[in-house]
Motif scaffolding. Structure first.
Motif, short mmCIF file in Angstrom:
data_model
loop_
_atom_site.label_atom_id
_atom_site.label_comp_id
_atom_site.label_asym_id
_atom_site.label_seq_id
_atom_site.Cartn_x
_atom_site.Cartn_y
_atom_site.Cartn_z
N VAL A 43 0.84 -1.21 0.00
CA VAL A 43 0.00 0.00 0.00
C VAL A 43 0.87 1.26 0.00
CG1 VAL A 43 -1.63 1.33 1.40
CG2 VAL A 43 -2.00 -1.11 1.07
N LEU A 44 1.89 1.28 0.85
CA LEU A 44 2.76 2.46 0.93
C LEU A 44 3.57 2.64 -0.36
CD1 LEU A 44 3.99 2.11 4.61
CD2 LEU A 44 2.35 3.76 3.71
N PHE A 45 4.03 1.53 -0.95
CA PHE A 45 4.70 1.61 -2.24
C PHE A 45 3.78 2.24 -3.27
CE2 PHE A 45 8.42 -1.27 -1.62
CZ PHE A 45 9.32 -0.53 -2.37
N ASP A 46 2.55 1.72 -3.35
CA ASP A 46 1.60 2.21 -4.35
C ASP A 46 1.24 3.67 -4.12
OD1 ASP A 46 1.65 -0.27 -5.46
OD2 ASP A 46 -0.23 -0.96 -4.56
N TRP A 47 1.09 4.04 -2.83
CA TRP A 47 0.73 5.43 -2.55
C TRP A 47 1.86 6.38 -2.99
CZ3 TRP A 47 3.13 8.99 0.65
CH2 TRP A 47 2.47 10.22 0.79
N THR A 48 3.07 6.02 -2.68
CA THR A 48 4.21 6.87 -3.05
C THR A 48 4.31 7.03 -4.56
OG1 THR A 48 5.38 6.03 -1.11
CG2 THR A 48 6.67 7.24 -2.71
N SER A 49 4.22 5.90 -5.26
CA SER A 49 4.36 5.98 -6.72
C SER A 49 3.17 6.73 -7.34
CB SER A 49 4.46 4.57 -7.31
OG SER A 49 3.33 3.80 -6.95
N HIS A 50 1.97 6.55 -6.75
CA HIS A 50 0.79 7.25 -7.28
C HIS A 50 0.92 8.75 -7.04
CE1 HIS A 50 -3.35 7.92 -8.48
NE2 HIS A 50 -3.55 8.60 -7.34
N ALA A 51 1.43 9.12 -5.87
CA ALA A 51 1.59 10.56 -5.56
C ALA A 51 2.57 11.20 -6.52
CB ALA A 51 2.06 10.71 -4.12
N TYR A 73 11.73 9.38 0.65
CA TYR A 73 10.97 8.33 1.33
C TYR A 73 11.04 7.02 0.54
CZ TYR A 73 6.86 5.86 3.18
OH TYR A 73 6.03 4.92 3.72
N LEU A 74 10.90 7.14 -0.79
CA LEU A 74 11.00 5.95 -1.63
C LEU A 74 12.39 5.34 -1.55
CD1 LEU A 74 9.72 4.10 -3.77
CD2 LEU A 74 10.47 5.73 -5.52
N ASP A 75 13.40 6.18 -1.51
CA ASP A 75 14.78 5.70 -1.39
C ASP A 75 15.00 5.00 -0.06
OD1 ASP A 75 17.51 5.39 -2.03
OD2 ASP A 75 17.99 7.20 -0.89
N ASP A 76 14.46 5.59 1.01
CA ASP A 76 14.61 4.96 2.34
C ASP A 76 13.95 3.59 2.38
OD1 ASP A 76 15.96 7.19 3.14
OD2 ASP A 76 14.23 8.13 4.13
N ILE A 77 12.78 3.50 1.75
CA ILE A 77 12.07 2.20 1.72
C ILE A 77 12.91 1.17 0.96
CG2 ILE A 77 10.05 1.00 0.82
CD1 ILE A 77 8.42 3.51 1.33
N LEU A 78 13.42 1.59 -0.20
CA LEU A 78 14.15 0.64 -1.06
C LEU A 78 15.42 0.13 -0.40
CD1 LEU A 78 13.72 2.44 -4.50
CD2 LEU A 78 12.72 0.25 -3.85
N HIS A 79 16.02 0.94 0.46
CA HIS A 79 17.27 0.54 1.09
C HIS A 79 17.09 0.11 2.55
CE1 HIS A 79 18.84 2.86 -2.35
NE2 HIS A 79 19.87 2.03 -2.27
#
Length: 1519
Positions: A43-51, A73-79
């Protein structure tokens, strides 16, 4: 808490929630374990990419700081570790393709400079996606997205690289991400099934960006702002990946048929072409060229585009050849592909220039053509026979068109133009043969002087042409064309320098390999051309025939002087032809001489050239005719008697200009060469002459020698640094003196016996003045090694030739003495030492007394007495700074003089002159380096005292009086305050020079033995009891600089005296009592003085190191005295007692305190370790009670010193000698307990945990002590213990090697000392190391030692260390090596391949320094040494000889080595070939690949020709 996050999903979707709050909620939701949300991560992945998608599609307005936050935020999630753990457990997360698309778009945005987010963050997101196997599917499953990403990264990096002076160049992070992307793309590309799709995608989207990036990486001038890792490794890796992408995409095996159909346009292939069109691609070459040959919009873009194109075409062609033209297949396809690539450079199919071609692009175009031709050569594309028979000369015709293009558009200022012609010549000499006259004119006869790179390329082409025609046995044909070009009418004045040095050497080698009949044919061609076309018109004023005749004469001279002379084995027909040739040449010489004798040559602009031609041809004929007569008894001179040759020489020597004008510089040299020929002939025939005939000829020979030397010319002394290249054609007014001096110095043994005293002194004076002039102009002038007057004089002075002529050497010394005295005012010399200005006869008339004394000795004794009187009177002679500078230059000359070759009189007078200067000369206060002058004087005098004639000094003055005079003079200078800096390096070096002089003189007095005790007693009494000594040593005088200066000189002198006496004790027992007394007398005054220095004056006066050295000498002196006195009593009654032991012990404790708590000067550390050695020896002699405690204290102190964090490897190396001496003393009589303490200390320091924890200095200390311990000789009981623990040491050292290899900075700091220690342990042999397993472990550990250091010094150290380990193993463990020879060979092959890579020929900008080349040559010598040793024990390794040769030629085929390195390696591999049987040679010829096989054939051919025949010849005479 769960309630707080229960509605988080709704809040994120709610458009009323502010974006900053949404971002905070998303962050909290990701990190919180109490957020209850189904499939929260997705959900958080999808929300970030949608935003982010909504923002970039402009559906919502989001603040830029929030956009940046979303990317972060996306970078922090990925790493995040959380995501990593989740994916590792098998849970899947889908990443929308829009994220990858947005990343691509952001990278494209950054190229234009309009960014909405940090590129670093975007790249980090990209890296996070691609490093995850689950998430990377977003890119790997969508090939087009990955292509777009790679293209965008290429564009950005190219933009950054084009900004040459930018302070924000490519970042390390960007390059790492780029490498990750291109690796991923390469993997995906290899997995694609449709090769046509890959080809289209790469040509459409990637070809241009990748080629541009590769070009920019290749050509970038790296700056200090660029990251060092990018410069050294990442840029190379990126280029290699680009190459892999392009080769695997554009030149797959599936596309071969398409390439074949496009480039082969024959009728037979038309049907196949139409049938295949439906399956394959149409026109792959056309598609590639359409992308490579783009045109820029502006001038700058057009230049860049052409540069990229020219560099890329040769690269793509190399890929095509590697893919399609291996072996004998598809050679025609490769050729036609090359033709299309050549025309793409801006040429038409008929090899003409297109109208749009820019002339400024010629340099790039020629470089590309050169690379394309070289690729053809390397792949053997052109087979002359196949092309002629099967393909109707299609390749030959193209190469002919290309040659015409090069000649029609000659670019003689570009080196690549010459290299292109050389490549065409290598392909087939028939390609250039129709244009041979044009080739010879452009690159040889009419070539202008140009820059060095062009000159080298031009000379290489000429040399290649000569070698080619020599191998084809068509050298006469080439010379015929050369003569046509030389003799045809010239547009401007003909260039006379037809044979530069490089071309002449190549011509000489070719003529040596050419049959004698062809050499004679060449000579006849030259003679006929001179007779028929040049000499009849030589006086025509409108032509340039004299210049042409001179050029042809030089050619004739070079040919005759180069080919092999006749000998007794020469066939009779060749001898007859040679006689005819020489007869014809003699007629020409006679005709030319007759023209001058009968005044047929009118005065005009060409008279000088005609004169030069006459003398040159005469000299050539005379020399060659004499040589033939000497070596061939069948040869009969055309002169048929000696008189004709002598008459010819005399006629040439009398040749002069009209109205007695001065002859030309070249004419003078040629006449001197002819005169020299007269001397040579006389020496050859002197054995057949009677004494009367010899005496009658002597005046004539003396006159001839004077003519050669020409003293009036020698004394002119023009610019001594004018360089001459040893070519006759380049002798002019500027280079004449150098050529003249070269003639004199190279033939001095012939000339010197016939010179009178005046000429000898003139020569000596010229040598001295030339050296002084060069020293004044350029310091020591040692860097210049080109031929000049100063270089020749220095070489003459340093050689042994001059020493063989006593008269000339004596003249040079007398000139030096005269120059020294003339520096001083005559009145001052008259007042101080008048005998120096008087001759021997005048002094012998004045002196009465001893009639047995010779006049020269009387004069020298008078000079000595006057110098001693002037010292007593404290006389001084002042000199200015200008005089001092000339004085220093004279001292540099004096240092070069060989004292062993001087006569006693010259030696004594020179020494006394220097002695006078050292004692009486005083510089003005304005002089900047007065102390430096004294230092040089004492150094020169110390050097002279080592000569065999030094006994002559003591015949004029007693040794003690010389020493007293020197010290008196120095004390006087101190009292006058002439020494100002007492603590700087200048003063310390001066003290060292005084010490060296005193030491040399005392050694000489001792070695001479005569009156030794008297001289030493007098000098010791002077140093202890004289007035100045009493004042200084008492310490009562007021402390001043003068007193401190005198004190230091006293200590230096007394210490030196004690050292020499100690070293003499025991050698002559009847004098030992006297020497012991002197030693006691000297040491008795040293203790109060050194205590005063340590307390009252302070330690800074002398420095700690010197204070320690003085106390060490005191201790050694007292110990030597006591031991000598005790020798008279029996062993049981002897009780050794040292009176000052308490002082020495307190001094020891002070040293132990200061030894290692903080950094100390190296000289202090060395002297302190020496003191510890001396004190422990004294403690053993006195049987001290605390010997065991002292043993442990010293060991711990040394270990602590070497473990100091400030100690560098070089400092540890410097300490090794002193520490080794200490260990010898400690171990010579050590007990089991003491030895156990040493082993325990080393074992505790070499534990593995300390290596892992980074205690590197402690490890280095233990490694060094282990090495020194292993090289010591200790008692048998200790030796047994060491043998037991040696395997454990080796295992620990191997672990140290492996751990150190993980940290590159430790390569030199720890790995090399460890290897040296292993070498010492291994050299103990099988008695210490019986288990072969440990030896094999060492071989395995050598693989961890890196050989890729960026410093050549470190590389050489690592290379040598590995080699020494291997050599110790093969020397001491032959049986173990026999069992593990493959492992040994792998280690050794690392060295071979490494030196081949480092020793390869590099570009002009990457050649390295002379020091680097010397290091590489030393490495090559080590490889040769190993090969030689393996061959000497070849009976054990015969099976592996062929394998070693195969390894060598495979490595050799990949590189082109420097000549000297190749010579070393070749000599080594020759030794291995000695061990190869015939079956091994057949095996190698059968199994090696094509290119490698040719290298082996060349190697074996040279081995058979040069080495095998020589070895067999030696074996023939071996018992």
């Amino acid at each position: 808490m769960a309630a707080i996050y229960s509605g988080i999903h709704l809040k994120l979707k709610n458009h009323r929630t502010p974006w900053p709050d949404k971002l905070k909620l998303a962050r909290f939701a990701w990190i919180s374990t109490q957020c209850l949300l189904t499939n929260k991560e997705q959900v958080l992945f999808d929300w970030t990419s949608h935003a982010l998608k909504c923002f970039y599609h402009k559906k919502v307005e989001v603040p830029l700081e929030v956009v940046e936050g979303l990317w972060t935020y996306l970078d922090d999630i990925l790493h995040s570790k959380k995501l990593c753990d989740m994916l590792s457990k098998g849970k899947t997360i889908n990443l929308r393709p829009t994220v990858a698309q947005m990343i691509n778009e952001r990278i494209l945005e950054s190229i234009s400079g309009l960014t909405s987010a940090s590129l670093h963050t975007v790249l980090s997101c990209c890296s996070g996606i691609l490093t995850s196997p689950v998430l990377s599917v977003t890119y790997t499953a969508n090939y087009e997205l990955l292509v777009e990403l790679l293209s965008g990264l290429c564009g950005f990096s190219s933009m950054k690289l084009m900004q040459q002076n930018s302070e924000q160049p490519l970042s390390l992070k960007f390059c790492e991400v780029f490498l990750l992307v291109i690796r991923t793309y390469l993997t995906v590309q290899k997995q694609q099934a449709n090769s046509n799709r890959i080809f289209c995608q790469v040509t459409a989207n990637l070809l241009q960006p990748l080629l541009l990036l590769r070009h920019l990486l290749n050509t970038r001038v790296w700056t200090e702002h660029d990251d060092i890792k990018i410069r050294q490794s990442l840029s190379k890796e990126i280029r290699s990946k680009i190459d892999a992408v392009l080769q695997s995409a554009l030149f797959t095996s599936d596309h071969l048929q398409s390439y074949r159909e496009e480039v082969l346009v024959s009728e037979d292939d038309a049907g196949a072409k139409r049938s295949h069109a439906r399956k394959g691609m149409l026109g792959p070459v056309k598609k590639i060229l359409s992308k490579v040959c783009v045109q820029g919009n502006s001038d700058g873009e057009q230049v860049l585009c052409y540069a990229v194109k020219s560099n890329s075409l040769s690269l793509l062609y190399k890929f095509a050849l590697e893919s399609y033209c291996k072996g004998a297949e598809n050679k025609l396809v490769g050729f036609h592909l090359m033709t299309k690539l050549v025309t793409a450079l801006g040429f038409t199919d008929e090899m003409n220039i297109e109208q749009t071609f820019n002339a400024s692009n010629w340099g790039l175009a020629l470089l590309a053509v050169e690379n394309l031709l070289n690729s053809c050569l390397a792949s053997d594309i052109y087979n002359v026979a196949v092309d002629k028979i099967q393909h109707k000369d299609v390749q030959y015709n193209f190469y002919r068109k290309l040659a015409r293009l090069l000649f029609n558009n000659a670019q003689m200022g570009i080196p690549a133009w010459y290299r292109c012609l050389k490549s065409l010549l290598t392909l087939n000499h028939h390609i250039l043969e129709p244009d041979l006259d044009e080739l010879l004119s452009a690159v040889w006869v009419d070539a202008d002087d140009s820059e060095l790179r062009v000159k080298k390329a031009r000379e290489a082409l000429v040399s290649a042409t000569l070698q080619t025609y020599s191998k084809l046995r068509q050298l006469p044909k080439l010379f015929e064309e050369l003569l046509d070009v030389t003799c045809r009418p010239a547009v401007d004045e003909l260039k006379p320098a037809l044979l530069p040095d490089t071309i002449q050497k190549s011509l000489s080698q070719c003529l040596l390999d050419t049959p004698p009949s062809q050499n004679l044919e060449i000579c006849w061609l030259v003679l006929k051309r001179m007779q028929r076309y040049l000499l009849p018109h030589i006086q025509e004023e409108m032509g340039d025939f004299p210049l042409k005749t001179f050029s042809v004469s030089l050619l004739l001279n070079a040919v005759l002087f180069s080919f092999k002379t006749l000998d007794n084995t020469t066939p009779v027909p060749i001898v007859k032809q040679t006689q005819n040739l020489m007869e014809e040449m003699l007629n020409i010489v006679k005709d030319l001489l007759k023209m001058f004798e009968e005044n047929l040559v009118t005065e005009g602009p060409w008279r000088e050239q005609i004169q030069n031609v006459t003398l040159l041809v005469a000299y050539t004929w005379v020399e060659v005719d004499t040589l033939f007569q000497i070596h061939c008894f069948r040869y009969t001179s055309p002169g048929d008697s000696r008189n004709i040759t002598s008459s010819l020489v005399e006629r040439a020597l009398t040749l002069k200009s009209v109205e007695e004008e001065v002859i030309s510089p070249l004419g003078k040299v040629l006449q001197k060469l002819l005169a020299l020929h007269k001397l040579k002939i006389h020496m050859l025939r002197s054995s057949t002459l009677s004494d009367e005939e010899t005496a009658n000829k002597k005046p004539l020979l003396q006159e001839t020698a004077r003519f050669i030397v020409s003293s009036q010319e020698v004394l002119l002394t023009p610019n001594t640094d004018q360089i001459w290249d040893l070519q006759l054609c380049n002798i002019n007014a500027n280079t004449y003196m150098t050529a003249h001096w070269f003639l004199i110095t190279s033939n001095l043994p012939l000339i010197a016996p016939y010179l009178d005293q005046k000429d000898i002194f003139d020569l000596a004076d010229c040598v001295l003045s030339s050296l002084l002039q060069s020293f004044h102009a350029s310091g020591t002038n040692l860097e210049n090694t080109e031929v000049s007057v100063s270089f020749l004089c220095r070489e003459l002075l340093e050689s042994q030739i001059l020493c063989e002529f006593p008269d000339m050497y004596s003249a040079l010394i007398k000139c030096t003495i005269k120059a020294l005295i003339e520096l001083l005012e005559p009145s001052h010399v008259q007042a101080t030492c008048p005998s120096l200005l008087k001759p021997c006869t005048e002094i012998s008339m004045e002196e009465d007394g001893e009639t047995s004394m010779t006049p020269p000795l009387k004069r020298l004794k008078a000079i000595g007495e006057e110098i001693l009187d002037s010292v007593k009177m404290r006389s001084s002679i002042r000199i200015s700074e200008t005089q001092m500078e000339r004085f220093l230059s004279l001292l540099k000359v004096t240092q070069i003089l060989n004292g062993f070759a001087m006569s006693s009189e010259d030696y004594s007078e020179l020494f006394l002159s220097l002695f006078l200067m050292a004692n009486c000369v005083q510089c003005d206060e304005s002089a900047s380096d007065a102390t430096g002058l004294l230092r040089e004087l004492f150094n020169v005098m110390a050097t002279l005292l080592k000569g065999t004639n030094s006994t002559a000094i003591l015949k004029t003055i007693y040794g003690s009086r010389i020493l007293e005079a020197v010290m008196t003079s120095l004390f006087t200078r101190c009292s006058r305050g002439l020494f100002t800096e007492l603590d700087g390096p200048t003063w310390l070096s001066f003290l060292q020079s005084v010490l060296n002089f005193i030491q040399s003189l005392i050694q000489f007095i001792i070695d001479r033995k005569r009156n030794m005790h008297l001289n030493l007693e007098k000098f010791t009494s002077f140093m202890v009891e004289s007035n100045s000594a009493v004042v200084v040593l008492s310490g009562d005088a007021e402390e001043s600089k003068g007193q401190r200066c005198s004190l230091q000189l006293h200590l230096v002198t007394l210490t030196t005296l004690c050292k020499e006496v100690i070293s003499t004790l025991g050698k002559r027992k009847r004098l030992d009592k006297t020497l012991t007394h002197l030693l006691e007398k000297a040491t008795s005054v040293l203790e109060p003085v050194i205590q005063a220095v340590l307390t009252k004056h302070g330690i800074g006066v002398l420095g700690k190191s010197f204070s320690v050295e003085v106390v060490t000498v005191m201790l050694k002196g007292e110990l030597a005295s006591v031991c000598h006195l005790g020798q008279s009593s029996s062993e049981e009654d002897m009780q050794v007692k040292i009176s000052r032991m308490s002082f020495y012990r307190s001094f020891l404790q002070q040293i132990l305190k200061e030894l290692h708590p903080s950094p100390r000067p190296m000289d202090f550390l060395v002297s302190s370790v020496n003191y510890l050695t001396a004190f422990y020896a004294a403690a053993k002699k006195t049987k001290s009670d605390d010997l065991d405690v002292l043993h442990v204290e010293i060991l711990r102190s040394i270990h602590g010193l070497l473990s100091g964090s400030w100690m560098t490897l070089s400092e540890v190396k410097e300490l090794e000698g002193a520490v080794k001496g200490l260990l010898y003393e400690l171990l010579s009589e050590c007990s089991d307990e003491q030895f156990h303490v040493i082993l325990l200390m080393l074992r505790e320091s070499l534990v593995m945990s300390k290596v892992e924890e980074g205690h590197h200095t402690e490890i280095l200390s233990a490694v060094t002590l282990t090495k020194l311990l292993a090289s010591c000789v200790f008692p048998e009981h200790c030796s047994k213990a060491f043998r037991l623990i040696a395997p454990q040491f080796i295992s620990t050292l191997i672990f140290v090697l492996k751990e150190s290899s993980k940290l590159p900075p430790l390569t030199r700091a720890l790995m090399i000392p460890t290897l040296e220690t292993l070498t010492v342990l291994l050299r103990q042999g099988e008695k210490h190391l019986s288990n072969p397993h440990h030896v094999i472990m060492v071989l395995g550990a050598l693989q961890f030692v890196p050989l890729d250091s960026h410093s050549m010094e470190e590389y050489h150290a690592a290379f040598e260390a590995i080699h020494e380990v291997l050599f110790a193993i093969i020397l001491c463990y032959p049986l173990t090596v026999l069992k593990a020879f493959p492992v040994f060979l792998n280690c050794f092959y690392r060295l071979v391949s490494s030196i081949m890579y480092e020793g390869r020929q590099k570009g002009e900008t990457d050649k390295g320094s002379e020091k680097d080349r010397e290091s590489l040559l030393k490495c090559a010598m080590l490889v040769e040494r190993m090969y030689s040793h393996i061959s000497s024990v070849s009976e054990n390794f015969t099976v592996m000889s062929s394998f070693m040769v195969a390894q060598y030629v495979i490595a050799l085929q990949r590189v082109t080595l420097h000549t000297e390195i190749k010579a070393c390696l070749t000599e080594g591999i020759y030794c291995i070939l000695d061990g190869c049987a015939e079956k091994d040679i057949k095996f190698l010829n059968t199994t090696l690949q094509m290119g490698v096989k040719q290298v082996f054939k060349d190697l074996y051919s040279s081995y058979t020709h040069y080495h095998k025949s020589k070895r067999q010849g030696e074996e023939k005479y071996t018992v």
